[in-house]
Motif scaffolding. Structure first.
Motif, mmCIF file in Angstrom:
data_model
loop_
_atom_site.group_PDB
_atom_site.id
_atom_site.type_symbol
_atom_site.label_atom_id
_atom_site.label_comp_id
_atom_site.label_asym_id
_atom_site.label_seq_id
_atom_site.Cartn_x
_atom_site.Cartn_y
_atom_site.Cartn_z
ATOM 1 N N VAL A 164 0.963 -1.203 0.081
ATOM 2 C CA VAL A 164 0.106 -0.017 -0.001
ATOM 3 C C VAL A 164 0.716 1.278 -0.161
ATOM 4 C CG1 VAL A 164 -1.627 1.265 1.205
ATOM 5 C CG2 VAL A 164 -1.739 -1.221 1.257
ATOM 6 N N GLN A 165 0.446 2.355 -0.756
ATOM 7 C CA GLN A 165 1.212 3.395 -0.914
ATOM 8 C C GLN A 165 0.209 4.424 -1.079
ATOM 9 O OE1 GLN A 165 4.372 3.741 -4.054
ATOM 10 N NE2 GLN A 165 5.528 5.231 -2.843
ATOM 11 N N LEU A 166 0.605 5.660 -0.373
ATOM 12 C CA LEU A 166 -0.157 6.941 -0.305
ATOM 13 C C LEU A 166 0.823 7.889 -0.683
ATOM 14 C CD1 LEU A 166 -2.523 6.700 2.761
ATOM 15 C CD2 LEU A 166 -3.203 5.959 0.441
ATOM 16 N N GLN A 167 0.518 8.639 -1.773
ATOM 17 C CA GLN A 167 1.588 9.518 -2.245
ATOM 18 C C GLN A 167 1.055 10.897 -2.276
ATOM 19 O OE1 GLN A 167 4.780 9.135 -3.666
ATOM 20 N NE2 GLN A 167 4.972 11.424 -3.537
ATOM 21 N N ALA A 168 1.370 11.959 -1.137
ATOM 22 C CA ALA A 168 0.804 13.097 -0.901
ATOM 23 C C ALA A 168 1.731 13.927 -1.805
ATOM 24 C CB ALA A 168 0.572 13.766 0.414
ATOM 25 N N SER A 169 0.821 15.030 -2.518
ATOM 26 C CA SER A 169 1.493 16.037 -3.311
ATOM 27 C C SER A 169 0.640 17.335 -3.424
ATOM 28 C CB SER A 169 1.834 15.377 -4.581
ATOM 29 O OG SER A 169 0.471 15.537 -5.261
ATOM 30 N N GLY A 170 1.192 18.646 -3.749
ATOM 31 C CA GLY A 170 0.423 19.839 -4.083
ATOM 32 C C GLY A 170 0.787 20.860 -3.088
ATOM 33 N N GLY A 171 1.527 20.550 -1.880
ATOM 34 C CA GLY A 171 1.750 21.614 -0.977
ATOM 35 C C GLY A 171 2.622 22.672 -1.824
ATOM 36 N N GLY A 172 3.036 23.798 -0.998
ATOM 37 C CA GLY A 172 4.011 24.857 -1.400
ATOM 38 C C GLY A 172 3.827 26.048 -0.747
ATOM 39 N N TYR A 228 -2.405 3.217 7.199
ATOM 40 C CA TYR A 228 -1.742 3.804 6.088
ATOM 41 C C TYR A 228 -1.511 5.254 5.891
ATOM 42 C CZ TYR A 228 -2.675 -1.107 4.971
ATOM 43 O OH TYR A 228 -2.912 -2.223 5.028
ATOM 44 N N TRP A 229 -0.108 5.637 5.814
ATOM 45 C CA TRP A 229 -0.010 7.094 5.638
ATOM 46 C C TRP A 229 1.076 7.609 4.499
ATOM 47 C CZ3 TRP A 229 -1.704 10.806 9.082
ATOM 48 C CH2 TRP A 229 -2.213 10.233 10.258
ATOM 49 N N GLY A 230 0.854 8.753 4.000
ATOM 50 C CA GLY A 230 1.491 9.349 3.145
ATOM 51 C C GLY A 230 2.699 9.635 3.659
ATOM 52 N N GLN A 231 3.400 10.457 2.841
ATOM 53 C CA GLN A 231 4.672 11.081 3.334
ATOM 54 C C GLN A 231 4.743 12.359 3.646
ATOM 55 O OE1 GLN A 231 4.138 11.014 0.371
ATOM 56 N NE2 GLN A 231 4.833 12.924 -0.768
ATOM 57 N N GLY A 232 3.558 13.098 3.609
ATOM 58 C CA GLY A 232 3.377 14.444 4.095
ATOM 59 C C GLY A 232 3.871 15.445 2.875
ATOM 60 N N THR A 233 3.235 16.500 2.835
ATOM 61 C CA THR A 233 3.501 17.783 1.921
ATOM 62 C C THR A 233 3.566 19.055 2.763
ATOM 63 O OG1 THR A 233 3.004 18.624 -0.091
ATOM 64 C CG2 THR A 233 0.958 17.809 1.081
ATOM 65 N N GLN A 234 4.515 19.713 2.471
ATOM 66 C CA GLN A 234 4.806 21.093 3.223
ATOM 67 C C GLN A 234 3.709 22.059 2.627
ATOM 68 O OE1 GLN A 234 6.522 21.853 6.146
ATOM 69 N NE2 GLN A 234 5.150 23.563 6.152
#
Length: 125
Positions: free
Chosen positions: A1-9, A114-120
């Motif tokens: 299982v993989q959760l990919q977080a994105s979109g931060g900025g 399950y957790w994604g890696q985080g996005t700042q």
């Protein structure tokens, strides 16, 4: 299982961002999927979630009216649209998923497997 977080900025106060959480290895519509955030020196806190196997959603008071969680089943992706951002929203944002979580535990980060890696997300004043 993989959760990919994105979109931060980095965004100015009053601005908007859309975060994405792309899942693999699970079918997200069958899971409770949540967004949490953690500011420096603070505990991880609940932001928003889809209830397990449902289109029903839940929001923390801090994001009501400003944040919207949505889901694209075809892309197996959950989104968090954030508007009217405030400096207090600055944090690392994480997505999480769990298949067995009960409604009363939806806001408890300890209940998610399950957790994604985080996005700042950084909001400047």
């Amino acid at each position: 299982v993989q959760l990919q977080a994105s979109g931060g900025g980095l965004v100015q106060a009053g601005g908007s961002l859309r975060l994405s959480c792309a899942a693999s290895g699970i079918t997200i519509r069958m899971y409770a999927v949540a967004w949490f955030r953690q500011a420096t020196g603070k505990d991880r806190e609940f932001v928003a979630a889809f209830k397990r196997g449902s289109s029903n959603t839940a929001y923390a008071d801090s994001g009501k009216g400003r944040f919207t969680i949505s889901r694209d089943n075809a892309k197996n992706t959950v989104y968090l649209q954030m508007s009217s951002l405030e400096p207090e929203d600055t944090a690392v944002y994480y997505c999480a998923a769990d298949k067995h979580i009960i409604l009363s535990s939806l806001r408890d980060p300890l209940q998610y497997d399950y957790w994604g890696q985080g996005t700042q997300v950084t909001v400047s004043s």
